[in-house]
Design an enzyme around this catalytic site. Sequence first.
Site, PDB file in Angstrom:
ATOM      1  N   GLU A  88       0.784  -1.233   0.000  1.00 19.88           N
ATOM      2  CA  GLU A  88       0.000   0.000   0.000  1.00 19.88           C
ATOM      3  C   GLU A  88       0.822   1.294   0.000  1.00 19.88           C
ATOM      4  O   GLU A  88       0.807   2.060   0.971  1.00 19.88           O
ATOM      5  CB  GLU A  88      -0.937   0.026   1.212  1.00 19.88           C
ATOM      6  N   GLU A 100      -5.598  -8.515   1.185  1.00 22.99           N
ATOM      7  CA  GLU A 100      -6.200  -8.148   2.473  1.00 22.99           C
ATOM      8  C   GLU A 100      -7.674  -7.864   2.255  1.00 22.99           C
ATOM      9  O   GLU A 100      -8.056  -7.208   1.279  1.00 22.99           O
ATOM     10  CB  GLU A 100      -5.590  -6.859   3.062  1.00 22.99           C
TER      11      GLU A 100
END
Length: 447
Positions: free
Chosen positions: A166, A350
């Site tokens: 991320e 995720e």
Amino acid sequence: MTSPFPDDFLWGAATAAYQIEGSPLADGAGASIWQRFSHDPRLMAAKGDTGDVACDHYNRWKEDVALMKRLGLQAYRFSVAWGRVLPEGTGRVNQAGLDFYERLVDELLANDIEPLLTLYHWDLPAALDDKGGWLNRDSADWFADYGRVLFDRLDGRVKKWVTLNEPWVVTDGGYLHGALAPGHRNMFEAPIASHNLMRAHGAAVKAYRETGAHEIGLVVNIEPKYAATDSPADQAARARAEAYMNRQYLDPAMLGRYPPELAEMFGEAWPDWPAEDFALIRQRLDFLGVNYYTRNVTRADDSFLLRAGPVEQKHASHTTTGWEVFPQGLTDMLVWVKESYGDIPLYVTENGAAFYDPPQPIDGRIDDPLRVDYLKTHIAAVGEAIRRGVDVRGYMLWSLLDNLEWSLGYSKRFGMVHVDFETLARTPKASAHFYSDVIASGGANLD
Ligand code: BGC
């Protein structure tokens, strides 16, 4: 209806080093920016919560792998703390730190659990932050050198590598809004940090291709952006929001350029990038990882840098982090990645939710029906993307354990396994039992 999930679909769970390990300075490790940030009450929202103990996974790793095995996990996505391996960030290798991850990988393999190793999940060595961190162009070389140490030791036993987790959060939280380490708030720094993160990603993939024989990819967190209305102003706001969060990282990695909206948004803070940087950033990837939590409905709003602001969905359910529960967005996102960047293998690296769980087990049980429902609908949304022809190869639930939710501390519980932060006892919640059944049925049993 038969299960849309292929037989070799990989079912697993994810964690990150600083959120679970504890003992951040053990066995010669160097401090990270999260060690500093969490110990600074001016920066940390949940003052007093630190990663000093966390889930004590650094000592309980064997027990945790046994737990994964009991739950039937086929894969485990974890991250390496850079400073355990290279205490100063570069140069001297700390064998004891490397040994910890080697033991963990061997234990996973001995239990038939495939390791997915993330090189960077936000815990930059503090010594490198002292040299400017991600603002320093040398960070690409630092990161590739760090990657080489792990590739040399573990490639083969680890077959799926992730460079960055991320990059959007690293920059937006760490350099633009200051809610995450290193806690800067600077519009001029944000594009530079993003760009160097992407150069580091490219440099690590390039380094991997020299010796690595398996797969390497990038993990991004993306949210579908829907315009509040059909008005041209809201449509343009939607495009800016999409460029900022979703395309700022995927466009350079996959297409070798930035979306034009970024220069418009950042104005004088947007540098002229050297053309050769894009050749470094755009490397062939074996897969992309998509982290998905929620969606965003957007309208034109000049009070934000993006000139796009969120429209609250009052009728909808929300998690305790305030995120709307919107499973269809996961299908939309996976389809969007395929349509925008072609047919690259995807993993949901995720997906999960924080809810108010009962604080302690009752008769050894924790009922978390909202999380069960969240998982059920989101796993079904992945199945729907597969039905629509997207090549999704795995699903990693966030998270294996309740853990340190960064600056929000231990107040937000994302685990399918409850952790008592006094005794460190682990208790699988109803959602863990549900997920076990899903895995055992190959995704056919979502009820
Ligand atoms: C991160 C995790 C985090 C989770 C929930 C993701 O952005 O990769 O580290 O705990 O979301 O906020």
